[in-house]
Motif scaffolding. Structure first.
Motif, PDB file in Angstrom:
ATOM      1  N   LEU A   1      30.314  47.191  43.715  1.00  0.00           N
ATOM      2  CA  LEU A   1      31.464  47.020  44.592  1.00  0.00           C
ATOM      3  C   LEU A   1      32.170  45.700  44.350  1.00  0.00           C
ATOM      4  N   ALA A   2      31.412  44.651  44.062  1.00  0.00           N
ATOM      5  CA  ALA A   2      32.032  43.356  43.772  1.00  0.00           C
ATOM      6  C   ALA A   2      32.854  43.420  42.478  1.00  0.00           C
ATOM      7  N   ARG A   3      32.317  44.104  41.464  1.00  0.00           N
ATOM      8  CA  ARG A   3      33.053  44.267  40.198  1.00  0.00           C
ATOM      9  C   ARG A   3      34.321  45.082  40.414  1.00  0.00           C
ATOM     10  N   ARG A   4      34.222  46.097  41.264  1.00  0.00           N
ATOM     11  CA  ARG A   4      35.366  46.974  41.506  1.00  0.00           C
ATOM     12  C   ARG A   4      36.497  46.234  42.215  1.00  0.00           C
ATOM     13  N   LYS A   5      36.157  45.295  43.095  1.00  0.00           N
ATOM     14  CA  LYS A   5      37.168  44.530  43.815  1.00  0.00           C
ATOM     15  C   LYS A   5      37.902  43.575  42.867  1.00  0.00           C
ATOM     16  N   ASN A   6      37.217  43.062  41.872  1.00  0.00           N
ATOM     17  CA  ASN A   6      37.837  42.095  40.943  1.00  0.00           C
ATOM     18  C   ASN A   6      38.642  42.761  39.907  1.00  0.00           C
TER      19      ASN A   6
END
Length: 140
Positions: free
Chosen positions: A135-140
């Protein structure tokens, strides 16, 4: 008796069908109104249920805090309903077999040197970490 205004221009044999058409239009209108009222009631009930569950999740005591004296270190599923769990009690680890209606101590050993059990340790912890990373990668 004076004839009703909507029947003045119609021949006598058309009058009953005109009355039936007027009645069927009012029935269709009342059916649509009843369906709308039922739909709105359903929306209200679902909204109240959603608000209740949100409040329950927000203000209910959580299980993510410290577990007290007994802490679950890890576990492995052996079958659909059987698993082996390592439980820490003080400075001792217990290997416990869990099956429907039965819990058996399989082995006892001292806690390994330098091993720290996090208070939120659970079998889902690795999955939760991976999901957080994705999820953190997807937000960036």
């Amino acid at each position: 008796m004076r004839p009703t205004p909507h029947l003045l221009g119609f021949p006598a044999f058309l009058a009953p069908s005109a009355l039936l058409a007027a009645d069927s239009a009012s029935v269709q209108t009342s059916t649509a109104g009843a369906l709308l009222q039922t739909f709105l009631a359903l929306v209200v009930v679902l909204g109240i249920l959603y608000a209740f569950l949100w409040l329950l999740r927000r203000y209910a005591p959580s299980q993510t805090g410290t577990q007290g004296v007994v802490k679950v270190v890890g576990g492995v599923m052996l079958g659909p309903r059987e698993k082996v769990v390592v439980v820490e009690v003080g400075e001792t680890w217990l290997l416990v077999g869990v099956a429907p209606g039965q819990v058996s101590a399989l082995h006892t050993l001292p806690k390994p040197e330098g091993y720290i059990v996090s208070p939120t340790a659970s079998p889902q912890a690795p999955f939760a970490g991976k999901l957080g990373e994705l999820l953190a990668r997807r937000k960036n």
